[in-house]
Structures are given as structure tokens and as C-alpha cells.
Design a protein around this motif. Structure first.
Motif, mmCIF file in Angstrom:
data_model
loop_
_atom_site.group_PDB
_atom_site.id
_atom_site.type_symbol
_atom_site.label_atom_id
_atom_site.label_comp_id
_atom_site.label_asym_id
_atom_site.label_seq_id
_atom_site.Cartn_x
_atom_site.Cartn_y
_atom_site.Cartn_z
ATOM 1 N N MET A 77 0.964 -1.143 0.077
ATOM 2 C CA MET A 77 0.049 -0.090 -0.086
ATOM 3 C C MET A 77 0.926 1.385 0.134
ATOM 4 S SD MET A 77 -2.940 1.299 2.826
ATOM 5 C CE MET A 77 -3.954 -0.152 2.579
ATOM 6 N N LYS A 78 0.543 2.107 -0.770
ATOM 7 C CA LYS A 78 1.305 3.364 -1.021
ATOM 8 C C LYS A 78 0.628 4.548 0.174
ATOM 9 C CE LYS A 78 2.779 3.331 -5.657
ATOM 10 N NZ LYS A 78 2.991 3.988 -6.985
ATOM 11 N N THR A 79 1.637 5.204 0.658
ATOM 12 C CA THR A 79 1.349 6.312 1.570
ATOM 13 C C THR A 79 1.535 7.582 1.000
ATOM 14 O OG1 THR A 79 2.054 4.791 3.344
ATOM 15 C CG2 THR A 79 1.918 7.229 3.931
ATOM 16 N N ALA A 80 0.522 8.443 1.446
ATOM 17 C CA ALA A 80 0.495 9.929 0.777
ATOM 18 C C ALA A 80 0.252 10.981 2.135
ATOM 19 C CB ALA A 80 -1.003 10.343 0.060
ATOM 20 N N VAL A 81 1.008 11.697 2.334
ATOM 21 C CA VAL A 81 1.221 12.701 3.347
ATOM 22 C C VAL A 81 0.641 13.948 2.991
ATOM 23 C CG1 VAL A 81 2.324 14.214 5.094
ATOM 24 C CG2 VAL A 81 3.059 11.699 4.749
ATOM 25 N N ILE A 82 -0.553 14.451 3.381
ATOM 26 C CA ILE A 82 -1.176 15.909 2.907
ATOM 27 C C ILE A 82 -1.228 16.785 3.739
ATOM 28 C CG2 ILE A 82 -3.133 16.792 1.565
ATOM 29 C CD1 ILE A 82 -3.747 13.759 0.830
ATOM 30 N N VAL A 95 7.225 7.567 2.622
ATOM 31 C CA VAL A 95 6.208 8.421 1.909
ATOM 32 C C VAL A 95 6.191 8.526 0.360
ATOM 33 C CG1 VAL A 95 5.600 10.919 1.682
ATOM 34 C CG2 VAL A 95 6.169 10.107 3.802
ATOM 35 N N ASP A 96 5.449 7.802 -0.189
ATOM 36 C CA ASP A 96 5.113 7.903 -1.505
ATOM 37 C C ASP A 96 4.824 9.185 -2.495
ATOM 38 O OD1 ASP A 96 6.065 4.845 -1.924
ATOM 39 O OD2 ASP A 96 4.294 4.989 -0.684
ATOM 40 N N LEU A 97 4.220 9.731 -1.508
ATOM 41 C CA LEU A 97 3.545 11.076 -2.234
ATOM 42 C C LEU A 97 3.296 11.965 -1.002
ATOM 43 C CD1 LEU A 97 2.291 12.884 -4.350
ATOM 44 C CD2 LEU A 97 -0.021 11.546 -3.776
ATOM 45 N N LEU A 98 3.881 13.216 -1.293
ATOM 46 C CA LEU A 98 3.699 14.460 -0.448
ATOM 47 C C LEU A 98 3.053 15.520 -1.107
ATOM 48 C CD1 LEU A 98 4.396 16.178 2.246
ATOM 49 C CD2 LEU A 98 6.551 16.809 1.305
ATOM 50 N N ILE A 99 1.898 15.898 -0.603
ATOM 51 C CA ILE A 99 1.040 16.951 -1.015
ATOM 52 C C ILE A 99 1.030 18.325 -0.321
ATOM 53 C CG2 ILE A 99 -0.979 17.782 -2.083
ATOM 54 C CD1 ILE A 99 -1.622 14.785 -2.715
ATOM 55 N N PRO A 102 13.881 12.482 4.288
ATOM 56 C CA PRO A 102 14.418 11.106 4.477
ATOM 57 C C PRO A 102 13.399 9.831 4.504
ATOM 58 C CG PRO A 102 15.122 12.755 6.353
ATOM 59 C CD PRO A 102 14.039 13.303 5.438
ATOM 60 N N ASN A 103 12.404 10.258 4.634
ATOM 61 C CA ASN A 103 11.226 9.373 4.275
ATOM 62 C C ASN A 103 10.838 9.067 2.959
ATOM 63 O OD1 ASN A 103 10.456 10.849 6.999
ATOM 64 N ND2 ASN A 103 9.693 8.852 7.267
ATOM 65 N N MET A 104 11.387 9.788 1.889
ATOM 66 C CA MET A 104 11.227 9.543 0.470
ATOM 67 C C MET A 104 12.305 8.922 -0.128
ATOM 68 S SD MET A 104 9.008 13.269 -0.747
ATOM 69 C CE MET A 104 9.947 14.182 0.449
ATOM 70 N N SER A 105 12.126 8.155 -1.161
ATOM 71 C CA SER A 105 13.076 7.639 -1.991
ATOM 72 C C SER A 105 12.651 7.494 -3.362
ATOM 73 C CB SER A 105 13.135 6.322 -1.439
ATOM 74 O OG SER A 105 12.011 5.679 -1.493
ATOM 75 N N GLU A 106 13.490 6.998 -4.329
ATOM 76 C CA GLU A 106 13.498 6.769 -5.788
ATOM 77 C C GLU A 106 11.773 6.358 -5.888
ATOM 78 O OE1 GLU A 106 15.148 5.000 -9.548
ATOM 79 O OE2 GLU A 106 16.150 4.352 -7.657
ATOM 80 N N GLY A 107 11.179 7.042 -6.868
ATOM 81 C CA GLY A 107 9.812 6.711 -7.168
ATOM 82 C C GLY A 107 8.873 7.715 -6.426
ATOM 83 N N SER A 108 9.328 8.512 -5.403
ATOM 84 C CA SER A 108 8.322 9.424 -4.443
ATOM 85 C C SER A 108 8.215 10.529 -5.327
ATOM 86 C CB SER A 108 9.000 9.578 -3.210
ATOM 87 O OG SER A 108 9.062 8.498 -2.241
ATOM 88 N N LYS A 109 7.017 11.270 -5.094
ATOM 89 C CA LYS A 109 6.935 12.338 -5.768
ATOM 90 C C LYS A 109 6.400 13.440 -4.671
ATOM 91 C CE LYS A 109 4.718 9.800 -9.615
ATOM 92 N NZ LYS A 109 3.609 9.817 -10.406
ATOM 93 N N ASP A 111 17.158 19.487 -7.845
ATOM 94 C CA ASP A 111 17.904 19.006 -6.871
ATOM 95 C C ASP A 111 17.797 17.594 -6.251
ATOM 96 O OD1 ASP A 111 19.071 21.301 -6.699
ATOM 97 O OD2 ASP A 111 18.013 22.215 -4.858
ATOM 98 N N LEU A 112 16.256 17.102 -6.618
ATOM 99 C CA LEU A 112 15.980 15.932 -6.171
ATOM 100 C C LEU A 112 15.936 14.865 -7.577
ATOM 101 C CD1 LEU A 112 12.712 16.767 -3.759
ATOM 102 C CD2 LEU A 112 15.324 16.200 -3.297
ATOM 103 N N LYS A 113 16.039 15.363 -8.656
ATOM 104 C CA LYS A 113 16.107 14.418 -9.819
ATOM 105 C C LYS A 113 16.879 13.187 -9.686
ATOM 106 C CE LYS A 113 15.348 14.543 -14.881
ATOM 107 N NZ LYS A 113 15.327 15.395 -16.052
ATOM 108 N N ASP A 114 18.027 13.467 -9.478
ATOM 109 C CA ASP A 114 19.022 12.488 -9.157
ATOM 110 C C ASP A 114 18.699 11.345 -8.082
ATOM 111 O OD1 ASP A 114 20.461 13.379 -11.125
ATOM 112 O OD2 ASP A 114 22.179 14.244 -9.968
ATOM 113 N N ASP A 115 17.802 11.755 -7.391
ATOM 114 C CA ASP A 115 17.320 10.879 -6.112
ATOM 115 C C ASP A 115 15.899 10.195 -6.582
ATOM 116 O OD1 ASP A 115 19.157 11.658 -4.188
ATOM 117 O OD2 ASP A 115 17.972 13.228 -3.887
ATOM 118 N N GLY A 116 15.476 10.400 -7.751
ATOM 119 C CA GLY A 116 14.493 9.896 -8.505
ATOM 120 C C GLY A 116 13.033 10.344 -7.989
ATOM 121 N N ILE A 117 13.123 11.408 -7.525
ATOM 122 C CA ILE A 117 11.896 12.052 -6.794
ATOM 123 C C ILE A 117 11.483 13.242 -7.783
ATOM 124 C CG2 ILE A 117 11.155 13.313 -4.860
ATOM 125 C CD1 ILE A 117 13.067 12.155 -3.006
#
Length: 220
Positions: free
Chosen positions: A1-6, A70-74, A113-120, A159-165
Motif C-alpha cells: 500500500m502506498k502512503t500519501a502525506v497531505i 512517503v510515496d507522495l507528499l502533497i 529522509p522518508n522519501m526515496s526513488e519513485g516518491s513524488k 535537486d531531487l531528480k538524481d534521487d528519483g523524486i
């Protein structure tokens, strides 16, 4: 399950996005000043009593989240005020910069720190932050704070592109919310549907773009 912080998830567009993501199977973590029954009904976790402009409050959010991915931060929380030339309230402008510009950057940096490659990361901005699109003047604090947010978002995307975000700057439209005394053209639900479609399309190829929720690319 993916997680979104809003942020600002307790009402309006934030609640509508939270609700629709929940219906799609996402785990929702709502961050807000004041809780709401509607948010409690659909969120896996609600972190209330949070002022996103206060570093110690963001440390509290980080502590509660722990190592939750965190897969998605809005970044949705915002403030709209009006200033008229000749009677400008500069404290009002400062407040809008704190909430509309600095807070989204602070929240994003705190949760990196809670985000990684594929996070948005989605920054809910406004076409009123477009300098090219300004044909009516006024709204000094809101326009400037959203233009600055757009600049922050563009830098974050690089700045975050190389981290895959990937990072998107999104204008919801003129929405029927308390912020505009419910005088908008579309409902929060309609805005949320468009915003989430843009987030779904977001990737490292189009990161850093400035879009209307209807898919139109907006001028800077």
C-alpha cells in the motif's frame, strides 16, 4: 500500500484529495492545524495541532512518522489575503510568505529522509503566481508568495531528480472553498480529480512543470 502525506487535509481541496486517494487504496496521513470528522473517517493517521511554519512542529511530525515511507507528499496548506495599493498590510504579506512559500519547502526538506526513488512531491500553487499571466494586478502577497513557491519547486525538481523524486507545481483552478468564500467555478472534488491525474502523470521527464489541474501547462 502506498502512503500519501497531505498538509491542510482536514477540509477543502486537501480533504477531497485525501478522500479520492483513500478510495484508490492509498494510506492517508493527514497533517493539519485542526482535525475534522471527515478526515478521521478516511485517514490512517491524522497529525493535528500542526503549524507547518513552526520547525518544532515539523520535528514532531518527523518523530511520529518515524521511518514510514512517503510515496507522495502533497503540500496543500495555504493562505489567501488581499492587499490594496495605498493600504498594504505588510504583516499580511509576511504571513502569506511563511505559509505559502517557506512552509512547503520546510515540510519537504523535513520529510526527505522518508522519501526515496519513485516518491513524488506536489506543491499546490496558483496561476496567480504566474508573472506572465497577471493581467489584473493586486493580491500582492498571494501572487508573490506563489511565484516564490514556483521558484522553490523548480529548484527542488532539479535537486531531487538524481534521487528519483519528481516534483510538480499544480494550480487547482478556481475552487469553491472557504478560502474564496465558496465563490469558485468548480467543486473541491472536481479539482482533486484533476490534480491527482496530473500527479499520476508526473515523472522524471516532466518534473518541475507548472500545470493547471485540467492539464494545461501554465506560463511562468
Amino acid at each position: 500500500m502506498k502512503t500519501a502525506v497531505i498538509t491542510g487535509a482536514n477540509r477543502g481541496i486537501g480533504l477531497a484529495m485525501a478522500t479520492q486517494l483513500s478510495q484508490q487504496g492509498w494510506e492517508i496521513i493527514g497533517v493539519c492545524r485542526s482535525d475534522s470528522d471527515e478526515l478521521e473517517a478516511i485517514a490512517g493517521m491524522v497529525i493535528s495541532g500542526i503549524d507547518v511554519t513552526e520547525p518544532e512542529h515539523l520535528q514532531q511530525v518527523k518523530k511520529i512518522l518515524g521511518d514510514t515511507k512517503v510515496d507522495l507528499l502533497i503540500n496543500n496548506a495555504g493562505l489567501l489575503q488581499d492587499e490594496k495599493l495605498g493600504e498594504i498590510d505588510y504583516d499580511s504579506i509576511r504571513d502569506q510568505f511563511e505559509i505559502n512559500t517557506l512552509a512547503p519547502l520546510m515540510v519537504t526538506e523535513a520529510l526527505l529522509p522518508n522519501m526515496s526513488e519513485g516518491s513524488k512531491v506536489a506543491l499546490i500553487t496558483s496561476r496567480m503566481g504566474s508573472i506572465a499571466d497577471n493581467e489584473s494586478g493586486g493580491r500582492y502577497g498571494y501572487r508573490a508568495s506563489k511565484a516564490a513557491l514556483n521558484a522553490f519547486g523548480k529548484s527542488l525538481s532539479l535537486d531531487l531528480k538524481d534521487d528519483g523524486i519528481a516534483v510538480a507545481l499544480l494550480h487547482p483552478g478556481y475552487v469553491q472553498t472557504r478560502m474564496v468564500n465558496f465563490g469558485g467555478h468548480i467543486t473541491p472534488e472536481e479539482a482533486a480529480e484533476g490534480l491527482l491525474a496530473r500527479i499520476d502523470e508526473l515523472n522524471l521527464e516532466n518534473t518541475g512543470g507548472f500545470w493547471h489541474s485540467n492539464g494545461e501547462q501554465l506560463p511562468w
